[in-house]
Design an enzyme around this catalytic site. Structure first.
Site, PDB file in Angstrom:
ATOM      1  N   GLU A   8       0.821  -1.212   0.000  1.00 28.92           N
ATOM      2  CA  GLU A   8       0.000   0.000   0.000  1.00 28.92           C
ATOM      3  C   GLU A   8       0.853   1.260   0.000  1.00 28.92           C
ATOM      4  OE1 GLU A   8      -3.239   0.229  -0.436  1.00 28.92           O
ATOM      5  OE2 GLU A   8      -3.543  -1.939  -0.442  1.00 28.92           O
ATOM      6  N   ASN A  16       1.083   3.917  -3.112  1.00 30.60           N
ATOM      7  CA  ASN A  16       0.796   5.345  -2.944  1.00 30.60           C
ATOM      8  C   ASN A  16       1.879   6.197  -3.610  1.00 30.60           C
ATOM      9  OD1 ASN A  16      -1.625   5.092  -1.633  1.00 30.60           O
ATOM     10  ND2 ASN A  16      -0.850   5.669   0.383  1.00 30.60           N
ATOM     11  N   ARG A  69      -9.420   4.054  -7.883  1.00 32.40           N
ATOM     12  CA  ARG A  69      -8.741   3.937  -6.585  1.00 32.40           C
ATOM     13  C   ARG A  69      -9.768   3.895  -5.464  1.00 32.40           C
ATOM     14  NH1 ARG A  69      -4.170   1.750  -7.519  1.00 32.40           N
ATOM     15  NH2 ARG A  69      -3.393   2.547  -9.475  1.00 32.40           N
TER      16      ARG A  69
END
Length: 148
Positions: free
Chosen positions: A48, A52, A106
């Site tokens: 994650e 990002n 997203r």
């Protein structure tokens, strides 16, 4: 706390490098003899954080993603994922569940997932200079047949 081991990895912000980042951190963490669940938590949190960087930090090109992992006494692992991209204007807002600047594809769950899988999550960001995500997790001490 005393650092007992450390590693650093620098990657370009290409999506193909996300799996490499999670694999390298998992291999480094293996010396702590984590459970499969703990290993899964670490890999997901790293995934994650790196995603990002790839999606949000460098929206118009490539940049570097810097990953540092440290092991401290007491079976604590700290993972730092840093970029030198565009930065986050409002970290508090960005940490809200379902908030995203990445478009309809997203989910806006990245920070929420990191926070749920790690014991602590700190996010520092400066617009135009980048973002640093620091995550820590204490792994359950298990019997180890050989010293580390």
């Amino acid at each position: 706390m005393k650092i007992t081991n450390e590693m650093k990895l620098t990657l370009l912000s290409r999506s193909v490098n996300e799996s490499l980042a999670r694999t390298v951190v998992a291999a480094f963490a293996a010396q702590l003899d984590p459970t499969l669940d703990e290993l899964g938590d670490l890999k997901t949190a790293v995934s994650e954080a790196v995603t990002n960087c790839i999606v949000h930090a460098y929206p118009n090109g490539l940049g570097r993603v810097l990953i540092t992992a440290k092991i401290y006494d007491g079976d604590i692992i700290e993972i730092i994922v840093r970029d030198t991209g565009c930065g986050i204007p409002d970290v508090e807002q960005a940490r809200q569940t379902l908030f995203t600047t990445g478009g309809a594809e997203r989910s806006g769950m990245g920070f929420t997932i990191m926070d749920s899988f790690m014991d602590s999550l700190k996010v520092r960001s400066t617009v135009g200079k980048g973002t640093t995500v620091t995550m820590r997790k204490r792994l359950n001490a298990r019997y180890r047949s050989a010293p580390r």
